[in-house]
Enzyme design. Sequence first.
Site, mmCIF file in Angstrom:
data_model
loop_
_atom_site.group_PDB
_atom_site.id
_atom_site.type_symbol
_atom_site.label_atom_id
_atom_site.label_comp_id
_atom_site.label_asym_id
_atom_site.label_seq_id
_atom_site.Cartn_x
_atom_site.Cartn_y
_atom_site.Cartn_z
ATOM 1 N N LYS A 53 -40.372 -23.053 -42.228
ATOM 2 C CA LYS A 53 -40.700 -24.419 -41.383
ATOM 3 C C LYS A 53 -41.325 -23.098 -40.449
ATOM 4 C CE LYS A 53 -37.269 -27.575 -42.648
ATOM 5 N NZ LYS A 53 -35.593 -28.622 -42.127
ATOM 6 N N GLN A 97 -31.956 -29.605 -37.469
ATOM 7 C CA GLN A 97 -31.300 -29.127 -39.154
ATOM 8 C C GLN A 97 -29.228 -29.643 -39.511
ATOM 9 O OE1 GLN A 97 -33.939 -27.686 -40.994
ATOM 10 N NE2 GLN A 97 -32.184 -27.251 -42.975
ATOM 11 N N ASP A 120 -39.035 -36.183 -38.316
ATOM 12 C CA ASP A 120 -38.080 -35.468 -39.542
ATOM 13 C C ASP A 120 -37.872 -37.502 -39.849
ATOM 14 O OD1 ASP A 120 -36.859 -33.844 -41.067
ATOM 15 O OD2 ASP A 120 -35.396 -33.502 -39.081
#
Length: 295
Positions: A53, A97, A120
């Site tokens: 990422k 994460q 997200d």
Amino acid sequence: MAIILSGRDLSDKMKQDYKKEIEQIKQKHNIVPGLAVILIGDNPASLSYVKLKEKACTEVGIVSHDLRFNADYKEEELLKLIQDLNSNNNIHGILVQLPLPEHIGEEKILCAIDPEKDVDGFHPVNVGKMMIGAPSFLPATPSGIQQLLLRNNIGIEGKHVVIIGRSNIVGKPLAMILIQKKPDANATVTLCHTRTKNIAEIARTADILVAAVGRPHTVTKDMVKQGAVVIDVGVNRIEDKTRKRGYRLIGDVDFEEVSEKASAITPVPGGVGPMTITMLLHNTIQSAKKHAGIE
Ligand code: GUN
């Protein structure tokens, strides 16, 4: 033989467009999109995703703020960090994460992120908006799958999509996205899970079959209708002493045999994975534009 749906190639193309767009935003509005990527602990798969990422951000000109902490980082510390990032004008996206260590409450953390920075799409506000079809940040993996299909001219409307796996990150949101009353969706979706009876029988009725289980060899040739499109979301590490790093990645689908029967299939690696990262970049750019009042 099936067409290979390369998420890597599509992602490379999309990233070129994003790079140009970011350059324009910088020149015209003096804004540089910023993404905070938080990783707690040392889960090897998470570390590898986070590095990918961060690399993709740098490629397109997003400033990636890499925030890494030991597995004993406290929940209160993480909540405080998120509050600071929520009020930091240089940060347009916040990504924590998953999975988190057990002592940190996932729901509490996801709810602490400003929904306007939740790139997200995991905050309940964004999950709710997604469900009713209102504009929101869409979770990266399901929206990446949707884009991979559409940009390869695989229509979704009217298709029977069978999804195996009901995670909050992939299975459930993918079902929500694909049932929307919109021309780029309008699918009939069946969501299968560990308690579903006759998964193989249901899978054989799929025009588009999605495996998002996290277990190798879940989808075998006998579960696939001739000509179906097969999307493999699984990323499983299996020991391979011939590789320098000691393992290789395989999906949830028996690629060799299923690709003989499918009309199109995603490889692992190089299929859904790169699309996930690309949609995260997309969401971060959208967020930066919205914060700057562009469009
Ligand atoms: N863990 C596995 N997939 C994801 C994802 O898309 N976002 C975050 N934050 N964590 C993940």
